[in-house]
Write a protein that holds these residues in place. Structure first.
Motif, PDB file in Angstrom:
ATOM      1  N   LEU A 115      -4.546  46.474 -25.104  1.00 32.80           N
ATOM      2  CA  LEU A 115      -3.029  46.877 -24.998  1.00 32.80           C
ATOM      3  C   LEU A 115      -2.634  47.616 -23.696  1.00 32.80           C
ATOM      4  O   LEU A 115      -1.769  47.467 -23.037  1.00 32.80           O
ATOM      5  N   LYS A 116      -3.716  48.426 -23.615  1.00 31.14           N
ATOM      6  CA  LYS A 116      -3.768  49.030 -22.024  1.00 31.14           C
ATOM      7  C   LYS A 116      -3.560  48.308 -20.841  1.00 31.14           C
ATOM      8  O   LYS A 116      -3.020  48.625 -19.852  1.00 31.14           O
ATOM      9  N   LYS A 117      -3.993  47.240 -20.984  1.00 30.99           N
ATOM     10  CA  LYS A 117      -4.221  46.029 -19.987  1.00 30.99           C
ATOM     11  C   LYS A 117      -2.960  45.058 -19.788  1.00 30.99           C
ATOM     12  O   LYS A 117      -2.887  44.347 -19.135  1.00 30.99           O
ATOM     13  N   ASN A 118      -2.126  45.243 -21.036  1.00 32.87           N
ATOM     14  CA  ASN A 118      -0.999  44.521 -21.253  1.00 32.87           C
ATOM     15  C   ASN A 118      -1.438  43.005 -21.408  1.00 32.87           C
ATOM     16  O   ASN A 118      -0.524  41.996 -21.346  1.00 32.87           O
ATOM     17  N   LYS A 119      -2.536  42.770 -22.082  1.00 38.44           N
ATOM     18  CA  LYS A 119      -2.851  41.700 -22.323  1.00 38.44           C
ATOM     19  C   LYS A 119      -2.410  41.140 -23.757  1.00 38.44           C
ATOM     20  O   LYS A 119      -2.298  41.948 -24.679  1.00 38.44           O
ATOM     21  N   SER A 120      -1.971  40.040 -24.068  1.00 40.95           N
ATOM     22  CA  SER A 120      -1.633  39.401 -25.446  1.00 40.95           C
ATOM     23  C   SER A 120      -2.801  39.618 -26.437  1.00 40.95           C
ATOM     24  O   SER A 120      -4.030  39.326 -26.019  1.00 40.95           O
ATOM     25  N   ILE A 121      -2.551  39.992 -27.656  1.00 42.63           N
ATOM     26  CA  ILE A 121      -3.625  40.031 -28.687  1.00 42.63           C
ATOM     27  C   ILE A 121      -3.115  39.242 -29.964  1.00 42.63           C
ATOM     28  O   ILE A 121      -2.131  39.009 -30.158  1.00 42.63           O
ATOM     29  N   ASN A 122      -4.112  38.959 -30.816  1.00 42.12           N
ATOM     30  CA  ASN A 122      -3.925  38.356 -32.075  1.00 42.12           C
ATOM     31  C   ASN A 122      -4.453  39.254 -33.015  1.00 42.12           C
ATOM     32  O   ASN A 122      -5.321  39.723 -33.077  1.00 42.12           O
ATOM     33  N   ILE A 137       1.535  53.649 -26.162  1.00 44.90           N
ATOM     34  CA  ILE A 137       0.880  53.105 -24.880  1.00 44.90           C
ATOM     35  C   ILE A 137       2.035  52.742 -23.865  1.00 44.90           C
ATOM     36  O   ILE A 137       1.939  52.662 -22.792  1.00 44.90           O
ATOM     37  N   LYS A 138       3.388  52.254 -24.542  1.00 45.05           N
ATOM     38  CA  LYS A 138       4.276  51.579 -23.924  1.00 45.05           C
ATOM     39  C   LYS A 138       3.630  50.327 -23.249  1.00 45.05           C
ATOM     40  O   LYS A 138       3.994  49.886 -22.145  1.00 45.05           O
TER      41      LYS A 138
END
Length: 111
Positions: free
Chosen positions: A17-24, A78-79
């Motif tokens: 999330l901190k890296k703005n990566k998509s997660i499942n 975290i925005k």
């Protein structure tokens, strides 16, 4: 920063999330009892100071938290611009995590 997605999912996903990566996230509702490190340290000190010899004490908050809701809350705090997708829970995880709430009986330490 090198959290394993299998052994430390919460830290791993927060880092994503901190890296703005998509997660499942798995669709299945999973509940956990999370404890802040400062509360853990306080609990250990309490056991050292007041615990009885040869006893086992469980540390926990005593409150269950929905894992997916926690991740969504973290994203907001975290925005993060990450996209969160719900995916089907693999059969193995459905069996292993059939007991949705994983928590400890903390009555002994409360005394």
């Amino acid at each position: 920063e090198k959290a394993s997605s299998k052994k430390n999912a919460l830290t791993y996903l927060i880092n994503q999330l901190k890296k703005n990566k998509s997660i499942n996230l798995y669709e299945q509702d999973i509940y956990r009892d999370y404890l802040h490190i400062s509360d853990c340290i306080s609990g250990i000190k309490l056991i050292i100071d007041k615990g009885l010899d040869n006893q086992t004490y469980n540390l926990g908050s005593g409150v269950s938290c929905n894992f997916n809701d926690l991740i969504k809350w973290c994203k907001k705090e975290i925005k993060s611009k990450s996209k969160i997708s719900l995916i089907e829970t693999p059969k193995f995880h459905q069996i292993v995590q059939d007991n949705k709430f994983v928590g400890m009986n903390i009555q002994k330490i409360k005394k």
